[in-house]
Design an enzyme around this catalytic site. Sequence first.
Site, PDB file in Angstrom:
ATOM      1  N   TYR A  42      -9.536  -6.052  12.850  1.00 36.02           N
ATOM      2  CA  TYR A  42      -8.923  -5.581  11.612  1.00 36.02           C
ATOM      3  C   TYR A  42      -9.023  -6.649  10.518  1.00 36.02           C
ATOM      4  O   TYR A  42      -8.838  -7.843  10.770  1.00 36.02           O
ATOM      5  CB  TYR A  42      -7.443  -5.230  11.840  1.00 36.02           C
ATOM      6  CG  TYR A  42      -6.736  -4.801  10.558  1.00 36.02           C
ATOM      7  CD1 TYR A  42      -6.812  -3.488  10.105  1.00 36.02           C
ATOM      8  CD2 TYR A  42      -6.033  -5.724   9.769  1.00 36.02           C
ATOM      9  CE1 TYR A  42      -6.209  -3.109   8.923  1.00 36.02           C
ATOM     10  CE2 TYR A  42      -5.424  -5.339   8.584  1.00 36.02           C
ATOM     11  CZ  TYR A  42      -5.513  -4.036   8.165  1.00 36.02           C
ATOM     12  OH  TYR A  42      -4.920  -3.649   6.992  1.00 36.02           O
TER      13      TYR A  42
ATOM     14  N   THR B 164     -38.578  28.578  -9.090  1.00 34.35           N
ATOM     15  CA  THR B 164     -38.922  27.240  -8.605  1.00 34.35           C
ATOM     16  C   THR B 164     -39.267  26.448  -9.861  1.00 34.35           C
ATOM     17  O   THR B 164     -39.812  27.016 -10.820  1.00 34.35           O
ATOM     18  CB  THR B 164     -40.129  27.248  -7.633  1.00 34.35           C
ATOM     19  OG1 THR B 164     -41.276  27.730  -8.327  1.00 34.35           O
ATOM     20  CG2 THR B 164     -39.873  28.116  -6.412  1.00 34.35           C
ATOM     21  N   HIS B 165     -38.913  25.189  -9.886  1.00 28.73           N
ATOM     22  CA  HIS B 165     -39.101  24.359 -11.099  1.00 28.73           C
ATOM     23  C   HIS B 165     -38.377  24.967 -12.298  1.00 28.73           C
ATOM     24  O   HIS B 165     -38.780  24.762 -13.437  1.00 28.73           O
ATOM     25  CB  HIS B 165     -40.588  24.181 -11.424  1.00 28.73           C
ATOM     26  CG  HIS B 165     -41.433  23.801 -10.250  1.00 28.73           C
ATOM     27  ND1 HIS B 165     -41.679  22.493  -9.885  1.00 28.73           N
ATOM     28  CD2 HIS B 165     -42.061  24.572  -9.320  1.00 28.73           C
ATOM     29  CE1 HIS B 165     -42.445  22.477  -8.797  1.00 28.73           C
ATOM     30  NE2 HIS B 165     -42.671  23.729  -8.425  1.00 28.73           N
TER      31      HIS B 165
ATOM     32  N   ASN C 260     -16.161  28.691 -22.683  1.00 33.38           N
ATOM     33  CA  ASN C 260     -16.825  27.609 -21.960  1.00 33.38           C
ATOM     34  C   ASN C 260     -16.520  27.627 -20.459  1.00 33.38           C
ATOM     35  O   ASN C 260     -15.379  27.872 -20.058  1.00 33.38           O
ATOM     36  CB  ASN C 260     -16.392  26.254 -22.523  1.00 33.38           C
ATOM     37  CG  ASN C 260     -16.862  26.054 -23.947  1.00 33.38           C
ATOM     38  OD1 ASN C 260     -17.898  26.590 -24.346  1.00 33.38           O
ATOM     39  ND2 ASN C 260     -16.085  25.318 -24.726  1.00 33.38           N
TER      40      ASN C 260
ATOM     41  N   GLN D 166      -7.434  -1.759   4.258  1.00 34.46           N
ATOM     42  CA  GLN D 166      -6.342  -1.019   3.615  1.00 34.46           C
ATOM     43  C   GLN D 166      -6.890  -0.149   2.467  1.00 34.46           C
ATOM     44  O   GLN D 166      -6.278   0.846   2.098  1.00 34.46           O
ATOM     45  CB  GLN D 166      -5.291  -2.009   3.077  1.00 34.46           C
ATOM     46  CG  GLN D 166      -4.124  -1.361   2.367  1.00 34.46           C
ATOM     47  CD  GLN D 166      -2.972  -2.332   2.187  1.00 34.46           C
ATOM     48  OE1 GLN D 166      -2.260  -2.634   3.133  1.00 34.46           O
ATOM     49  NE2 GLN D 166      -2.802  -2.834   0.978  1.00 34.46           N
TER      50      GLN D 166
ATOM     51  N   SER E 163       0.827  -1.219   0.000  1.00 44.14           N
ATOM     52  CA  SER E 163       0.000   0.000   0.000  1.00 44.14           C
ATOM     53  C   SER E 163       0.857   1.262   0.000  1.00 44.14           C
ATOM     54  O   SER E 163       0.339   2.364   0.133  1.00 44.14           O
ATOM     55  CB  SER E 163      -0.943  -0.003   1.210  1.00 44.14           C
ATOM     56  OG  SER E 163      -0.200  -0.086   2.417  1.00 44.14           O
TER      57      SER E 163
ATOM     58  N   GLU F 257     -18.017  23.057 -14.836  1.00 42.43           N
ATOM     59  CA  GLU F 257     -18.482  21.736 -15.295  1.00 42.43           C
ATOM     60  C   GLU F 257     -17.665  20.616 -14.658  1.00 42.43           C
ATOM     61  O   GLU F 257     -18.200  19.576 -14.258  1.00 42.43           O
ATOM     62  CB  GLU F 257     -18.378  21.647 -16.815  1.00 42.43           C
ATOM     63  CG  GLU F 257     -19.320  22.584 -17.547  1.00 42.43           C
ATOM     64  CD  GLU F 257     -18.987  22.644 -19.024  1.00 42.43           C
ATOM     65  OE1 GLU F 257     -19.401  21.728 -19.752  1.00 42.43           O
ATOM     66  OE2 GLU F 257     -18.301  23.589 -19.453  1.00 42.43           O
TER      67      GLU F 257
ATOM     68  N   SER G 235     -12.913  26.810 -27.480  1.00 43.51           N
ATOM     69  CA  SER G 235     -13.180  25.573 -28.211  1.00 43.51           C
ATOM     70  C   SER G 235     -12.130  25.435 -29.295  1.00 43.51           C
ATOM     71  O   SER G 235     -11.640  26.420 -29.829  1.00 43.51           O
ATOM     72  CB  SER G 235     -14.573  25.638 -28.826  1.00 43.51           C
ATOM     73  OG  SER G 235     -14.641  24.801 -29.969  1.00 43.51           O
TER      74      SER G 235
ATOM     75  N   LYS H 214     -16.543  30.452 -28.944  1.00 46.33           N
ATOM     76  CA  LYS H 214     -16.902  29.830 -27.668  1.00 46.33           C
ATOM     77  C   LYS H 214     -16.095  30.328 -26.480  1.00 46.33           C
ATOM     78  O   LYS H 214     -14.906  30.600 -26.577  1.00 46.33           O
ATOM     79  CB  LYS H 214     -16.727  28.309 -27.770  1.00 46.33           C
ATOM     80  CG  LYS H 214     -17.793  27.598 -28.582  1.00 46.33           C
ATOM     81  CD  LYS H 214     -19.206  27.740 -28.026  1.00 46.33           C
ATOM     82  CE  LYS H 214     -19.480  26.860 -26.843  1.00 46.33           C
ATOM     83  NZ  LYS H 214     -19.506  25.433 -27.168  1.00 46.33           N
TER      84      LYS H 214
ATOM     85  N   ASN I 282      -1.901  -2.452  13.190  1.00 45.19           N
ATOM     86  CA  ASN I 282      -3.348  -2.200  13.168  1.00 45.19           C
ATOM     87  C   ASN I 282      -3.727  -0.954  13.980  1.00 45.19           C
ATOM     88  O   ASN I 282      -4.520  -0.138  13.525  1.00 45.19           O
ATOM     89  CB  ASN I 282      -4.114  -3.426  13.682  1.00 45.19           C
ATOM     90  CG  ASN I 282      -3.887  -4.650  12.797  1.00 45.19           C
ATOM     91  OD1 ASN I 282      -3.291  -4.532  11.730  1.00 45.19           O
ATOM     92  ND2 ASN I 282      -4.336  -5.812  13.240  1.00 45.19           N
TER      93      ASN I 282
ATOM     94  N   LYS J 220      -7.847   4.080   2.563  1.00 42.86           N
ATOM     95  CA  LYS J 220      -7.039   5.271   2.331  1.00 42.86           C
ATOM     96  C   LYS J 220      -7.207   5.858   0.931  1.00 42.86           C
ATOM     97  O   LYS J 220      -7.346   7.066   0.764  1.00 42.86           O
ATOM     98  CB  LYS J 220      -5.569   4.974   2.634  1.00 42.86           C
ATOM     99  CG  LYS J 220      -5.305   4.943   4.139  1.00 42.86           C
ATOM    100  CD  LYS J 220      -3.962   4.400   4.515  1.00 42.86           C
ATOM    101  CE  LYS J 220      -3.890   2.899   4.503  1.00 42.86           C
ATOM    102  NZ  LYS J 220      -4.903   2.214   5.344  1.00 42.86           N
TER     103      LYS J 220
HETATM  104  N1  ARG Z   1      -1.077  -1.246   5.249  1.00 44.90           N
HETATM  105  C1  ARG Z   1      -2.045  -1.659   6.229  1.00 44.90           C
HETATM  106  C2  ARG Z   1      -3.316  -0.837   6.112  1.00 44.90           C
HETATM  107  O1  ARG Z   1      -3.251   0.196   5.515  1.00 44.90           O
HETATM  108  C3  ARG Z   1      -1.477  -1.494   7.589  1.00 44.90           C
HETATM  109  C4  ARG Z   1      -2.030  -2.473   8.575  1.00 44.90           C
HETATM  110  C5  ARG Z   1      -1.617  -3.822   8.191  1.00 44.90           C
HETATM  111  N2  ARG Z   1      -1.885  -4.758   9.224  1.00 44.90           N
HETATM  112  C6  ARG Z   1      -1.867  -6.060   8.976  1.00 44.90           C
HETATM  113  N3  ARG Z   1      -2.052  -6.835   9.964  1.00 44.90           N
HETATM  114  N4  ARG Z   1      -1.651  -6.532   7.777  1.00 44.90           N
HETATM  115  O2  ARG Z   1      -4.363  -1.185   6.575  1.00 44.90           O
END
Ligand code: ARG
Length: 435
Positions: free
Chosen positions: A316, A154-155, A284, A321, A22, A289, A276, A282, A109, A324
């Site tokens: 956990y 409205t509408h 824009n 993971q 990760s 948007e 454009s 144009k 964890n 994030k």
């Molecule tokens: N990279 C893991 C996460 O973002 C960290 C925790 C990993 N813990 C484990 N027991 N594998 O969640």
Amino acid sequence: MKLWTGRLGKETARAADDFNASIAVDSRLARADIAGSLAHAEMLTRQGVLTAADGEAIREGLEGILAGLESGALAVDMGAEDVHTFVEAELTRRIGEAGKRLHTGRSRNDQVATDLRLYLREQCGEICKLLGDFIDVLHRQGGANAGAILPGYTHLQRAQPVLFAQHMLAYEEMFARDIGRIRDAQRRMNVCPLGSGALAGTGYPIDRAFTAQALGFDGFTVSTLDGVSDRDFCMELAAALSIVMVHLSRLSEELILWCSWEFKFIELDDAYTTGSSIMPQKKNPDLAELIRGKSGRVFGDLMGLLAMMKGLPLAYNKDMQEDKEAIFDAFDTVRACLEAAIPMAETMKILPGNMRAAAAGGFINATDCADYLVGKGLPFREAYGVVGALVAACLADGSTLETLPLERYREASALFDDDIYAYIALEACAARRRK
Ligand code: ARG
């Protein structure tokens, strides 16, 4: 270096490592991770779990890593499994044996749950600051165009006259509620899970109050199982950010309509519009948007988090993971949208003449006309009928309530006098409601 080779008989496959890693997503937690480790090591030292010498070596090592990352002298090793592995391996590389003692009484964890709260706490502050700046811009635009009257809808049908400043005020209130929602989630999030261990706490004589306080938390989580597996704060923040995007998207939609030739209530600054590649005429509203379009990805981040969490048993699970990427994307997207919206709104030009002209068509003072009769004693439902018939008559001959002769008014109801014209003037209608 792997943190967990102990039990396994083989090297993990390269593809498994890549899939498992990760670091590409969580390297941005490095500062938070080091802060958490500094507090943890200091606590272990105070509790006599680490020797003063080891504690000191760890502190110096971690501070060196932080300084290296900040100066650019040290780069995060993208081959590491995750940010926690990287920091621990780098520390051990620098200080040797003592580095291997840092993880005493801790698990990745509770570590990752702590890091994430620390990081997101800062992000909340940045987003709230931007939201505050945006509210100021909208307020200034309203104030600078205090007399501008446009048709309220409205509408998407012309309804009643409103001041441009009232229209801005509506958005100011939405974004103020957004700040409240983020602050509220932030307050609930600000408790420290460190000390939860892998799931069941630790047998070491740790001092959870100390680490919580050292890291600026208001307290620490009570249930260790929940401490490592709670991601409510991610879901809450993604929900609050989704609502920010709903508001930004609605305002964008409004600006897109307003700068079309059909409305022409505003002119966006050339610096915040695009042309454009084929149509030379144009101009824009791409930024607005894109903001409207990006709202979808933040909603997606929220949905992803909810779906990821919904079937997980305690405590956990590696699924988590995935939290994030979603929550970082939500914050990054909202920040980018606000950073685009602020100067775009700040530099847009209001065209009060066009707003006024649109307000003068569409009989948006018809309610006031009925209210005039109510003021003379007629029940509202009857007054409504009288004015409805007047509007139909105007439409038949191309006149308006402002230009309809008094005789025609009097044919409809003897209660009309020539003060009706002042009563239904758009400015009077808007002023009457400004309370
Ligand atoms: N990279 C893991 C996460 O973002 C960290 C925790 C990993 N813990 C484990 N027991 N594998 O969640």
